[in-house]
Enzyme design. Structure first.
Site, PDB file in Angstrom:
ATOM      1  N   TRP A  31       0.830  -1.215   0.000  1.00  0.00           N
ATOM      2  CA  TRP A  31       0.000   0.000   0.000  1.00  0.00           C
ATOM      3  C   TRP A  31       0.850   1.245   0.000  1.00  0.00           C
ATOM      4  O   TRP A  31       0.443   2.271  -0.536  1.00  0.00           O
ATOM      5  CB  TRP A  31      -1.088  -0.035   1.060  1.00  0.00           C
ATOM      6  CG  TRP A  31      -0.806   0.138   2.511  1.00  0.00           C
ATOM      7  CD1 TRP A  31       0.296  -0.215   3.212  1.00  0.00           C
ATOM      8  CD2 TRP A  31      -1.723   0.695   3.465  1.00  0.00           C
ATOM      9  NE1 TRP A  31       0.127   0.077   4.548  1.00  0.00           N
ATOM     10  CE2 TRP A  31      -1.097   0.636   4.724  1.00  0.00           C
ATOM     11  CE3 TRP A  31      -3.010   1.234   3.377  1.00  0.00           C
ATOM     12  CZ2 TRP A  31      -1.718   1.102   5.894  1.00  0.00           C
ATOM     13  CZ3 TRP A  31      -3.620   1.689   4.532  1.00  0.00           C
ATOM     14  CH2 TRP A  31      -2.976   1.627   5.774  1.00  0.00           C
ATOM     15  N   GLN A 103      -1.877  -6.572   1.935  1.00  0.00           N
ATOM     16  CA  GLN A 103      -2.195  -5.307   2.596  1.00  0.00           C
ATOM     17  C   GLN A 103      -3.414  -4.698   1.929  1.00  0.00           C
ATOM     18  O   GLN A 103      -3.866  -5.189   0.890  1.00  0.00           O
ATOM     19  CB  GLN A 103      -0.996  -4.333   2.510  1.00  0.00           C
ATOM     20  CG  GLN A 103      -0.123  -4.340   3.739  1.00  0.00           C
ATOM     21  CD  GLN A 103       0.988  -3.293   3.671  1.00  0.00           C
ATOM     22  OE1 GLN A 103       1.413  -2.884   2.606  1.00  0.00           O
ATOM     23  NE2 GLN A 103       1.487  -2.893   4.824  1.00  0.00           N
ATOM     24  N   GLY A 163      -2.720  -3.135   7.781  1.00  0.00           N
ATOM     25  CA  GLY A 163      -1.982  -1.885   7.669  1.00  0.00           C
ATOM     26  C   GLY A 163      -1.885  -1.143   8.992  1.00  0.00           C
ATOM     27  O   GLY A 163      -1.019  -0.304   9.183  1.00  0.00           O
ATOM     28  N   ASP A 165      -0.967  -1.987  12.198  1.00  0.00           N
ATOM     29  CA  ASP A 165      -0.310  -3.169  12.754  1.00  0.00           C
ATOM     30  C   ASP A 165      -0.608  -3.495  14.210  1.00  0.00           C
ATOM     31  O   ASP A 165      -0.988  -4.607  14.534  1.00  0.00           O
ATOM     32  CB  ASP A 165       1.211  -3.030  12.595  1.00  0.00           C
ATOM     33  CG  ASP A 165       1.634  -2.920  11.143  1.00  0.00           C
ATOM     34  OD1 ASP A 165       0.760  -2.729  10.275  1.00  0.00           O
ATOM     35  OD2 ASP A 165       2.834  -3.010  10.875  1.00  0.00           O
ATOM     36  N   TRP A 354       0.232   2.583  15.772  1.00  0.00           N
ATOM     37  CA  TRP A 354      -1.183   2.710  15.407  1.00  0.00           C
ATOM     38  C   TRP A 354      -2.111   2.763  16.624  1.00  0.00           C
ATOM     39  O   TRP A 354      -3.315   2.550  16.499  1.00  0.00           O
ATOM     40  CB  TRP A 354      -1.582   1.560  14.483  1.00  0.00           C
ATOM     41  CG  TRP A 354      -1.068   1.740  13.092  1.00  0.00           C
ATOM     42  CD1 TRP A 354       0.076   1.229  12.549  1.00  0.00           C
ATOM     43  CD2 TRP A 354      -1.664   2.520  12.047  1.00  0.00           C
ATOM     44  NE1 TRP A 354       0.230   1.627  11.248  1.00  0.00           N
ATOM     45  CE2 TRP A 354      -0.830   2.418  10.908  1.00  0.00           C
ATOM     46  CE3 TRP A 354      -2.826   3.294  11.950  1.00  0.00           C
ATOM     47  CZ2 TRP A 354      -1.115   3.068   9.703  1.00  0.00           C
ATOM     48  CZ3 TRP A 354      -3.115   3.924  10.752  1.00  0.00           C
ATOM     49  CH2 TRP A 354      -2.269   3.806   9.649  1.00  0.00           C
ATOM     50  N   GLU A 397       6.936   9.303   9.708  1.00  0.00           N
ATOM     51  CA  GLU A 397       5.996   8.206   9.468  1.00  0.00           C
ATOM     52  C   GLU A 397       4.645   8.461  10.126  1.00  0.00           C
ATOM     53  O   GLU A 397       3.605   8.236   9.530  1.00  0.00           O
ATOM     54  CB  GLU A 397       6.613   6.900   9.987  1.00  0.00           C
ATOM     55  CG  GLU A 397       5.806   5.665   9.692  1.00  0.00           C
ATOM     56  CD  GLU A 397       6.486   4.385  10.204  1.00  0.00           C
ATOM     57  OE1 GLU A 397       5.915   3.300   9.991  1.00  0.00           O
ATOM     58  OE2 GLU A 397       7.574   4.472  10.813  1.00  0.00           O
TER      59      GLU A 397
END
Length: 431
Positions: A31, A103, A163, A165, A354, A397
């Site tokens: 992705w 993904q 995605g 995680d 996440w 990120e």
């Protein structure tokens, strides 16, 4: 900032594909490549097309596209190809070592977006013609192999396939597991602060699920029967439905292909109906994940809960409720939109991967989704929040959602010079 974004994308280019971040992620991710290609399309169409063509070159014979393609050996990432052993599947790609998981399927809407951005429509239509059938075959794989109940909702068998995680979404599933303790050397924590990454014990769960899949040679039917992690994910399924829409549009542009168009429309009709009857939680006023292994909804709200807006899935009434939930739980003057997990929850962690930080790719998805439903002001807020964060700390990120955390010397979290943050910045400033 625009020149900096372009410089990052060019520096992370590897003669046919991009790495997400130089040391932390030294391979090609599925992705990521989709979002990166959208950024390239704004200034280097050759790289945009090559990014996707290289990804599709790693497709398996059954249509599956792996989530990591290991183009070269690197000791800076674990687990690598020798742990994943995707070659155990009889239809795996013989040219490229890869993982045996996938993904969110963004490739369909990526190729449509490349065409929309393109100034040379004729050349880009030729690119579409070269790639679209491979993307269709990928979607066919999902509905044939990942939908055991024929609901139009496909499953993921590993949290990495989502995605998102280490989201708190998965905590209740991991509580049903007791994996062995693995002995291995983490590579990610040598590049970034361990407090921002999943724990060692979480990795035990991740590796154990892979080992179970390997023990069945990555056979989907056996995985559906035996994997302790089996989830219908609204983000994953929304990306598939959005990509179905995109393939319909592209096939209609090309002409012919009526049977494929009808198949795509049939998949979407079933998928959207099941999506709204099974994954929409009226109490939370949000879409939730469904734990297929333990037969229960996961009643937690995350950024994934709003992703169906991008695929045109909610009714107008559901969309209004989603906006109400987004603003009441995720908004307020002290917060940037949109945290990856419910900030009102005790599980919210604004620094940890996440479990709470802002991610530019989810913001990008929501920006377009909110626009499509007519929530222009909220779409603009997400866009401006994204750009403001990037202007303050650079192309990392992921990012803290709390405005109070941004000082003169603040930085983002995770990998630096991160490709999709740079790529989607280019798309946002061009809209």
């Amino acid at each position: 900032m625009k020149n900096k974004a372009i410089a990052i994308l060019d520096a992370n280019w590897r003669n046919g594909y991009s790495v997400p971040s130089k040391n932390l992620y030294p391979y090609q991710w599925l992705w990521d490549s989709g979002f990166i290609a959208i950024g390239f399309a704004h200034y280097d169409m050759d790289k945009a097309e090559k990014e996707i063509e290289t990804l599709l070159d790693a497709q398996w014979e059954n249509g599956f596209i792996p989530h990591i393609v290991f183009h070269q050996l690197s000791d800076s990432y674990f687990p690598g190809p020798n742990f994943h052993r995707a070659d155990l599947h009889p239809l795996s790609n013989k040219k490229y070592p890869s993982t045996g998981m996938t993904q969110p399927p963004v490739t369909g809407f990526t190729i449509e977006k490349i065409y929309q951005i393109s100034k040379d429509k004729k050349a880009s239509l030729n690119f579409i013609k070269r790639t679209i059938d491979k993307v269709f075959k990928n979607h066919e794989y999902f509905y044939n192999n990942r939908d055991p109940r024929n609901e139009g909702l496909v499953y993921i068998y590993h949290n990495w396939e989502s995605g998102t995680d280490n989201s708190p979404l998965w905590d209740s599933i991991f509580e049903t597991m007791n994996p062995p303790v693995y002995t291995f050397e983490r590579r990610d924590t040598s590049h970034v602060n361990p407090e921002e990454r999943p724990t060692q014990r979480e990795y035990d769960h991740y590796l154990h699920i892979i080992d179970i899949a390997k023990s069945h040679n990555y056979d989907d039917a056996k995985i559906a029967e035996h994997s302790p992690f089996l989830v219908q994910d609204p983000l994953f399924n929304a990306m598939l439905i959005k990509s179905n829409h995109a393939l319909i549009n592209m096939y209609e542009l090309i002409g012919g292909n009526e049977s494929k168009i009808e198949q795509l429309k049939s998949w979407n009709a079933k998928s959207i109906a099941s999506f709204n009857s099974k994954l929409y939680n009226k109490e939370l006023k949000a879409y939730v994940h469904y734990d297929l292994r333990n037969e229960r909804p996961i009643k937690l709200v995350s950024s994934s809960s709003f992703s169906p807006l991008y695929a045109g899935i909610p009714t107008k009434e559901q969309a209004a409720e989603l906006i109400e939930t987004m603003q009441s739980k995720f908004g307020g003057d002290s917060m940037y939109l949109l945290a990856s997990f419910d900030p009102t929850s005790e599980k919210f962690n604004p620094k940890k991967y996440w479990r709470g930080p802002v991610w530019i790719n989810l913001n990008w998805i929501l920006y377009y989704g909110l626009q499509d439903y007519g929530y222009k002001d909220l779409a603009q807020q997400i866009k401006f929040d994204s750009i403001e964060i990037l202007d303050k700390v650079g192309f990392y990120e992921y990012f803290d959602a709390r405005k109070s955390e941004y000082k003169a010397d603040s930085k983002g979290y995770g990998g630096s010079d991160f490709s999709w943050s740079a790529a989607l910045y280019l798309d946002l400033i061009n809209n």
